[in-house]
Design a protein around this motif. Sequence first.
Motif, PDB file in Angstrom:
ATOM      1  N   LYS A 150       0.594   5.910 -15.475  1.00 46.03           N
ATOM      2  CA  LYS A 150       0.151   6.585 -14.257  1.00 46.03           C
ATOM      3  C   LYS A 150       0.576   8.033 -14.363  1.00 46.03           C
ATOM      4  CE  LYS A 150      -1.549   3.290 -11.654  1.00 46.03           C
ATOM      5  NZ  LYS A 150      -2.851   3.379 -11.026  1.00 46.03           N
ATOM      6  N   SER A 169     -13.142  16.512  -4.206  1.00 43.02           N
ATOM      7  CA  SER A 169     -13.272  15.095  -4.586  1.00 43.02           C
ATOM      8  C   SER A 169     -14.738  14.744  -4.833  1.00 43.02           C
ATOM      9  CB  SER A 169     -12.651  14.179  -3.535  1.00 43.02           C
ATOM     10  OG  SER A 169     -13.397  14.219  -2.334  1.00 43.02           O
ATOM     11  N   ILE A 182     -14.785  11.344  -7.032  1.00 37.52           N
ATOM     12  CA  ILE A 182     -13.836  10.334  -6.576  1.00 37.52           C
ATOM     13  C   ILE A 182     -13.832  10.389  -5.047  1.00 37.52           C
ATOM     14  CG2 ILE A 182     -12.431  10.465  -8.674  1.00 37.52           C
ATOM     15  CD1 ILE A 182     -10.274  11.883  -7.055  1.00 37.52           C
ATOM     16  N   SER A 183     -13.306   9.368  -4.420  1.00 38.01           N
ATOM     17  CA  SER A 183     -13.343   9.341  -2.958  1.00 38.01           C
ATOM     18  C   SER A 183     -12.407  10.392  -2.360  1.00 38.01           C
ATOM     19  CB  SER A 183     -12.989   7.949  -2.426  1.00 38.01           C
ATOM     20  OG  SER A 183     -11.594   7.773  -2.363  1.00 38.01           O
ATOM     21  N   TYR A 185      -8.947   8.941  -1.588  1.00 32.88           N
ATOM     22  CA  TYR A 185      -8.108   8.784  -2.778  1.00 32.88           C
ATOM     23  C   TYR A 185      -7.565  10.141  -3.232  1.00 32.88           C
ATOM     24  CZ  TYR A 185      -6.545   7.015  -7.322  1.00 32.88           C
ATOM     25  OH  TYR A 185      -5.795   6.674  -8.411  1.00 32.88           O
ATOM     26  N   ASP A 218      -4.800  11.130  -0.987  1.00 29.99           N
ATOM     27  CA  ASP A 218      -3.581  10.367  -1.309  1.00 29.99           C
ATOM     28  C   ASP A 218      -2.886  10.929  -2.550  1.00 29.99           C
ATOM     29  OD1 ASP A 218      -3.630   8.603   0.819  1.00 29.99           O
ATOM     30  OD2 ASP A 218      -4.650   7.011  -0.295  1.00 29.99           O
ATOM     31  N   ILE A 219      -3.662  11.358  -3.533  1.00 30.84           N
ATOM     32  CA  ILE A 219      -3.074  11.946  -4.739  1.00 30.84           C
ATOM     33  C   ILE A 219      -2.388  13.265  -4.392  1.00 30.84           C
ATOM     34  CG2 ILE A 219      -3.602  13.003  -6.985  1.00 30.84           C
ATOM     35  CD1 ILE A 219      -5.934  10.898  -7.173  1.00 30.84           C
ATOM     36  N   LYS A 227      -0.349   8.308  -3.868  1.00 32.83           N
ATOM     37  CA  LYS A 227      -0.914   7.517  -4.965  1.00 32.83           C
ATOM     38  C   LYS A 227      -0.689   8.254  -6.272  1.00 32.83           C
ATOM     39  CE  LYS A 227      -3.343   4.493  -2.451  1.00 32.83           C
ATOM     40  NZ  LYS A 227      -3.424   3.090  -2.524  1.00 32.83           N
ATOM     41  N   PRO A 250      -2.543   8.640  -9.789  1.00 37.42           N
ATOM     42  CA  PRO A 250      -3.815   8.321 -10.442  1.00 37.42           C
ATOM     43  C   PRO A 250      -3.624   7.856 -11.881  1.00 37.42           C
ATOM     44  CG  PRO A 250      -3.480  10.676 -10.451  1.00 37.42           C
ATOM     45  CD  PRO A 250      -2.350  10.078  -9.639  1.00 37.42           C
TER      46      PRO A 250
END
Length: 88
Positions: free
Chosen positions: A4, A28, A33-34, A37, A40-41, A46, A48
């Motif tokens: 990760k 994004s 990508i969403s 997401y 969150d990164i 999160k 990735p």
Amino acid sequence: MRVKMKVISSKNLRGLIASKGYSIRDFSNHISISGAYMSDIVNENKQPSARIAWKIAQGLDVKISDIFFTVYDDKSETKEFKRSLATP
């Protein structure tokens, strides 16, 4: 073993995205990508995969090592450690 990627600096990542003229949501969409997401990164909720981190770096025209560092997660080692703690 899972690999990760962890954001080095949320503030720097936000700045890079803004310097390219994007909001987080627009960026994004640009890299497919969403928005949730990506948020969150950026907020470090999160981590990735290497593939997604590469897409982010490519979209920002920087090296992946400029914005992420690698985290290795070996689930089997974690399970073995937990088992060893449970065994008297």
